[in-house]
Write an enzyme that holds these catalytic residues in place. Structure first.
Site, PDB file in Angstrom:
ATOM      1  N   GLU A 117      49.502  37.171  42.559  1.00 56.72           N
ATOM      2  CA  GLU A 117      49.954  36.376  43.317  1.00 56.72           C
ATOM      3  C   GLU A 117      50.090  35.154  42.369  1.00 56.72           C
ATOM      4  O   GLU A 117      49.639  33.793  43.422  1.00 56.72           O
ATOM      5  CB  GLU A 117      47.758  35.914  43.141  1.00 56.72           C
ATOM      6  CG  GLU A 117      46.936  37.567  43.268  1.00 56.72           C
ATOM      7  CD  GLU A 117      47.018  37.468  44.334  1.00 56.72           C
ATOM      8  OE1 GLU A 117      47.998  36.957  46.022  1.00 56.72           O
ATOM      9  OE2 GLU A 117      46.214  38.465  45.279  1.00 56.72           O
ATOM     10  N   HIS A 141      42.151  31.565  41.295  1.00 56.06           N
ATOM     11  CA  HIS A 141      41.645  32.983  41.697  1.00 56.06           C
ATOM     12  C   HIS A 141      41.045  33.861  41.342  1.00 56.06           C
ATOM     13  O   HIS A 141      40.771  34.788  39.884  1.00 56.06           O
ATOM     14  CB  HIS A 141      42.161  33.991  42.206  1.00 56.06           C
ATOM     15  CG  HIS A 141      42.302  34.910  43.137  1.00 56.06           C
ATOM     16  ND1 HIS A 141      41.334  34.913  43.998  1.00 56.06           N
ATOM     17  CD2 HIS A 141      42.307  36.766  43.060  1.00 56.06           C
ATOM     18  CE1 HIS A 141      41.552  36.381  44.156  1.00 56.06           C
ATOM     19  NE2 HIS A 141      42.227  37.565  43.594  1.00 56.06           N
ATOM     20  N   HIS A 143      37.272  36.857  41.325  1.00 52.31           N
ATOM     21  CA  HIS A 143      36.641  37.835  42.613  1.00 52.31           C
ATOM     22  C   HIS A 143      34.830  37.399  42.133  1.00 52.31           C
ATOM     23  O   HIS A 143      34.150  38.378  42.155  1.00 52.31           O
ATOM     24  CB  HIS A 143      36.789  39.121  41.821  1.00 52.31           C
ATOM     25  CG  HIS A 143      38.212  39.658  42.228  1.00 52.31           C
ATOM     26  ND1 HIS A 143      38.702  41.408  41.420  1.00 52.31           N
ATOM     27  CD2 HIS A 143      39.408  39.090  42.896  1.00 52.31           C
ATOM     28  CE1 HIS A 143      40.209  40.841  41.969  1.00 52.31           C
ATOM     29  NE2 HIS A 143      40.525  40.133  42.677  1.00 52.31           N
ATOM     30  N   GLU A 171      23.553  20.379  45.225  1.00 53.40           N
ATOM     31  CA  GLU A 171      24.704  19.442  45.112  1.00 53.40           C
ATOM     32  C   GLU A 171      26.183  20.091  45.428  1.00 53.40           C
ATOM     33  O   GLU A 171      27.504  19.282  45.559  1.00 53.40           O
ATOM     34  CB  GLU A 171      25.181  19.983  43.304  1.00 53.40           C
ATOM     35  CG  GLU A 171      25.679  21.197  43.060  1.00 53.40           C
ATOM     36  CD  GLU A 171      25.567  22.452  42.288  1.00 53.40           C
ATOM     37  OE1 GLU A 171      24.474  23.429  41.580  1.00 53.40           O
ATOM     38  OE2 GLU A 171      26.270  21.523  40.923  1.00 53.40           O
ATOM     39  N   HIS A 212      37.400  39.996  49.209  1.00 51.80           N
ATOM     40  CA  HIS A 212      37.999  40.028  47.843  1.00 51.80           C
ATOM     41  C   HIS A 212      37.487  39.085  46.943  1.00 51.80           C
ATOM     42  O   HIS A 212      37.845  39.319  46.075  1.00 51.80           O
ATOM     43  CB  HIS A 212      39.266  39.935  48.558  1.00 51.80           C
ATOM     44  CG  HIS A 212      40.702  39.805  47.414  1.00 51.80           C
ATOM     45  ND1 HIS A 212      42.298  39.870  48.131  1.00 51.80           N
ATOM     46  CD2 HIS A 212      40.289  39.593  46.023  1.00 51.80           C
ATOM     47  CE1 HIS A 212      42.532  40.008  46.347  1.00 51.80           C
ATOM     48  NE2 HIS A 212      42.000  39.649  45.879  1.00 51.80           N
TER      49      HIS A 212
HETATM   50  O1  2HA Z   1      45.350  39.941  39.886  1.00 53.96           O
HETATM   51  O2  2HA Z   1      43.228  39.732  41.731  1.00 53.96           O
HETATM   52  O3  2HA Z   1      44.507  39.431  44.033  1.00 53.96           O
HETATM   53  C1  2HA Z   1      44.787  40.667  40.603  1.00 53.96           C
HETATM   54  C2  2HA Z   1      44.478  40.419  42.517  1.00 53.96           C
HETATM   55  C3  2HA Z   1      44.776  39.615  43.028  1.00 53.96           C
HETATM   56 ZN    ZN Z   2      42.366  39.077  43.477  1.00 57.17          ZN
END
Ligand code: 2HA
Ligand code: ZN
Length: 275
Positions: A117, A141, A143, A171, A212
């Site tokens: 990414e 990023h 999950h 909050e 995602h």
């Molecule tokens: O790195 O999360 O979005 C793996 C991921 C891709």
């Molecule tokens: Zn991801």
């Protein structure tokens, strides 16, 4: 003295481990990048490789990031392994003078590459650097489980997600008064998701990636991790509320309550998302 004693590297490794402990980084899920200050680059430079590796074109370009250095997680690497094995899991890359290529100067041992990414992170660093007059340095990023779950039942609009999150923890309206952006489901890792996310990040500190995960930005590790943690906690509460009550919500934080919080805490709420 090792590179791991330098605060920006130490904090990076700690944040990766914190995300792992939260359960947001199964397998190689998630990625983190940090735009280093000049002083941090100078402190890390004695540990850089003697010969830098080849320049690699990114397929995206940003003039305002020419010559910058980023700490990044590695493509296909596991957050779980960052703390015990940083040299194979993370690295430092330099951006060239035209702002369209990177080369590894430390870490990412044995031929590893920056996160898949990286184009998304790079475009979002560019947008957030401008939007915050240089203050923003972290893009993360993860999950986040409950955020992802909500993308199966809420309409995929900035308004619906912002309101649901603001209403599920007091909050939230103080932490992200502008709201959050929502991107539809997209193929990960490419320039399309990079562009769609960076459009959202012109307005917001955070974007939800449908089915995602979560994409957040901030000036430092604490604030950025804290933002992801706050959003995910609020999503978790909303998931529990919907699960307990069969969809019945007897009371919530009303719009006038949100306005009262904003007034008292001196933040400007995004009025587009209020009734
Ligand atoms: O790195 O999360 O979005 C793996 C991921 C891709
Ligand atoms: Zn991801």
């Amino acid at each position: 003295m090792e590179i791991y004693d330098i605060n920006c590297v130490k904090g990076f490794i700690r944040m990766c481990n914190d995300g792992w402990l939260q359960g947001w980084h199964e397998r190689n899920g998630g990625n983190l990048t940090y735009r280093m200050t000049e002083d941090e680059v100078a402190a890390c430079r004695p540990f850089f490789d003697e010969t830098a590796r080849e320049w690699v074109n990114m397929g995206v370009q940003a003039e305002n990031l020419a010559g910058e250095y980023f700490i990044t997680t590695g493509s296909g690497k596991y957050f779980r392994n960052v703390n015990p094995d940083p040299i194979h899991s993370i690295g430092i890359v330099e951006i060239n003078a035209s702002g369209d290529s990177w080369r590894t100067v430390w870490g990412l041992a044995e031929g590893a590459k920056p996160t898949s990414e990286f184009p998304s992170h790079f475009m979002n660093h560019s947008v957030r650097k401008t939007a915050t007059s240089g203050a923003n340095r972290v893009i993360y990023h993860c999950h986040a489980t409950n955020v992802i779950a909500l993308t199966y039942i809420l309409p995929l609009t900035d308004r619906d997600f912002s309101r649901a999150l603001w209403q599920s923890a007091t909050e939230c309206s103080v932490v992200f008064p502008e709201g959050v952006g929502v991107c539809p489901w997209m193929v990960p890792g490419g320039s399309d998701i990079a562009m769609a996310t960076s459009e959202k990040m012109k307005l917001y500190q955070a974007a939800v990636w449908a089915q995602h995960g979560l994409f957040v930005s901030g000036p430092d590790y604490d604030t950025t991790f804290g933002l992801a943690h706050t959003i995910e906690k609020s999503a978790e509460i909303y998931v529990k509320v919907l699960s307990m009550g069969g969809g019945l919500i007897r009371q919530t934080i009303e719009d006038d309550n949100l306005r009262a919080i904003a007034q008292d805490f001196g933040v400007k709420l995004n009025e587009d998302f209020l009734h």
